[in-house]
Design a protein around this motif. Sequence first.
Motif, mmCIF file in Angstrom:
data_model
loop_
_atom_site.group_PDB
_atom_site.id
_atom_site.type_symbol
_atom_site.label_atom_id
_atom_site.label_comp_id
_atom_site.label_asym_id
_atom_site.label_seq_id
_atom_site.Cartn_x
_atom_site.Cartn_y
_atom_site.Cartn_z
ATOM 1 N N LEU A 206 0.839 -1.197 0.000
ATOM 2 C CA LEU A 206 0.000 0.000 0.000
ATOM 3 C C LEU A 206 0.871 1.243 0.000
ATOM 4 O O LEU A 206 1.953 1.270 0.603
ATOM 5 C CB LEU A 206 -0.910 0.011 1.227
ATOM 6 C CG LEU A 206 -1.734 -1.257 1.502
ATOM 7 C CD1 LEU A 206 -2.479 -1.128 2.825
ATOM 8 C CD2 LEU A 206 -2.700 -1.522 0.363
ATOM 9 N N GLN A 207 0.389 2.294 -0.648
ATOM 10 C CA GLN A 207 1.132 3.556 -0.686
ATOM 11 C C GLN A 207 0.155 4.708 -0.866
ATOM 12 O O GLN A 207 -0.726 4.659 -1.725
ATOM 13 C CB GLN A 207 2.157 3.536 -1.827
ATOM 14 C CG GLN A 207 3.133 4.691 -1.805
ATOM 15 C CD GLN A 207 4.157 4.595 -2.933
ATOM 16 O OE1 GLN A 207 3.854 4.129 -4.031
ATOM 17 N NE2 GLN A 207 5.379 5.050 -2.674
ATOM 18 N N LYS A 208 0.292 5.750 -0.050
ATOM 19 C CA LYS A 208 -0.619 6.890 -0.132
ATOM 20 C C LYS A 208 -0.328 7.749 -1.359
ATOM 21 O O LYS A 208 -1.225 8.105 -2.123
ATOM 22 C CB LYS A 208 -0.521 7.721 1.143
ATOM 23 C CG LYS A 208 -1.026 7.012 2.390
ATOM 24 C CD LYS A 208 -0.909 7.906 3.611
ATOM 25 C CE LYS A 208 -1.422 7.193 4.852
ATOM 26 N NZ LYS A 208 -1.290 8.032 6.074
ATOM 27 N N THR A 209 0.939 8.138 -1.536
ATOM 28 C CA THR A 209 1.364 8.939 -2.680
ATOM 29 C C THR A 209 2.675 8.362 -3.204
ATOM 30 O O THR A 209 3.328 7.567 -2.520
ATOM 31 C CB THR A 209 1.586 10.416 -2.281
ATOM 32 O OG1 THR A 209 2.751 10.504 -1.445
ATOM 33 C CG2 THR A 209 0.387 10.976 -1.519
ATOM 34 N N PRO A 210 3.107 8.764 -4.394
ATOM 35 C CA PRO A 210 4.352 8.224 -4.936
ATOM 36 C C PRO A 210 5.575 8.489 -4.062
ATOM 37 O O PRO A 210 6.576 7.779 -4.160
ATOM 38 C CB PRO A 210 4.474 8.931 -6.294
ATOM 39 C CG PRO A 210 3.062 9.231 -6.685
ATOM 40 C CD PRO A 210 2.371 9.564 -5.399
ATOM 41 N N SER A 211 5.523 9.511 -3.197
ATOM 42 C CA SER A 211 6.665 9.826 -2.332
ATOM 43 C C SER A 211 6.526 9.228 -0.933
ATOM 44 O O SER A 211 7.428 9.367 -0.106
ATOM 45 C CB SER A 211 6.822 11.348 -2.222
ATOM 46 O OG SER A 211 5.652 11.935 -1.668
ATOM 47 N N SER A 212 5.397 8.581 -0.653
ATOM 48 C CA SER A 212 5.170 7.997 0.663
ATOM 49 C C SER A 212 5.887 6.657 0.798
ATOM 50 O O SER A 212 6.229 6.019 -0.209
ATOM 51 C CB SER A 212 3.672 7.791 0.905
ATOM 52 O OG SER A 212 2.970 9.000 0.821
#
Length: 337
Positions: A206-212
């Motif tokens: 899982l990832q919130k945004t590409p930089s998370s």
Amino acid sequence: MKTLFMLLLFCHVASTVKHSLKYVLTATSGVTNIPEFVGLVMVDEVQLGYCDSNSKTAEPKQDWVRDLAKENPKHMEWYVQKCSSSQQVFRADIDGLKQRLNQTGGAHILQRMNGCEWDDETGEVIGFHQFGYDGEDFIVLDLQTLTWTAPRQQAFSTKLRWDADKARLEYEKYYYTHTCPVWLKEYVHYGRSFLQRTDLPSVSLLQKTPSSPVSCHATGFYPDRAMMYWRKDGEEHHEDLDHGEILPNHDGSFQISVDLILSSVAPEDWRRYDCVFHLSGVEDDIVTKLDKAQIRTNWVSPSEFPAGVTGVVVGLLLLPALCIAGLFIWRRNNNGE
């Protein structure tokens, strides 16, 4: 480092024969929107029963506990009576503590956790009985010396009074070394198909945004004796990680996550990482490769929205905040503030 991990894993697996019965009672003062008293019964960290000062009764939380209550109604009657009497005792105790500590207002919480652990391989039994007040240990029973210890100075007078009650201390000793283990063994035997099952989880990236950070998340596993970690080139990786705790799900299963911070990982090195989930008693681990195509996310770049949609999305995002603000204002008005 690999040797250390295997040692920790061995110690974790070695504890699989231990079972626990815990009673957690909580009384509050000055806390709104929750019952003033709540009682929980836990076996192997699974909630079996619940009661509170609003419902004024004990409620089984598992189907097999409901069956047990039907076969043994007096068992459930005992919990109902205990719930009622404990409410009165805790209400008096928290009022007494507030007076002793000169607390005239504010929110305060009194908790008691007691029960026992039983090792079904060695037969060892360990009892425990402790109180906490406002998030700190207040007074704890030492079953080895049959005395109470007072981590806080304010509890010292209580310690002296309870230490002098030899009859109560002998009762505590008998209860935690005989009665409690008998009940625990009955629960483990009756609910063995549920408590001693093995459920593998679903594992997702899982990832919130590409930089998370990328979170390796496992949910739905049982029992809670599990470990999760990231590997790099087949070796356990310890840098740029955020380890989460094992948390319960509403259905009695568990979940865990371990975040990998990607700021120091070059895109071409992603293929060198994978996430490993190990469940005690299960030979094969669940291995998940760090693959961008497998990452689940709700994030969408604003540039990808069709014309005119951005405003609608922003409005939808603001709606929950406006609802919360409205609810807060409504409560203030209804409280006369």
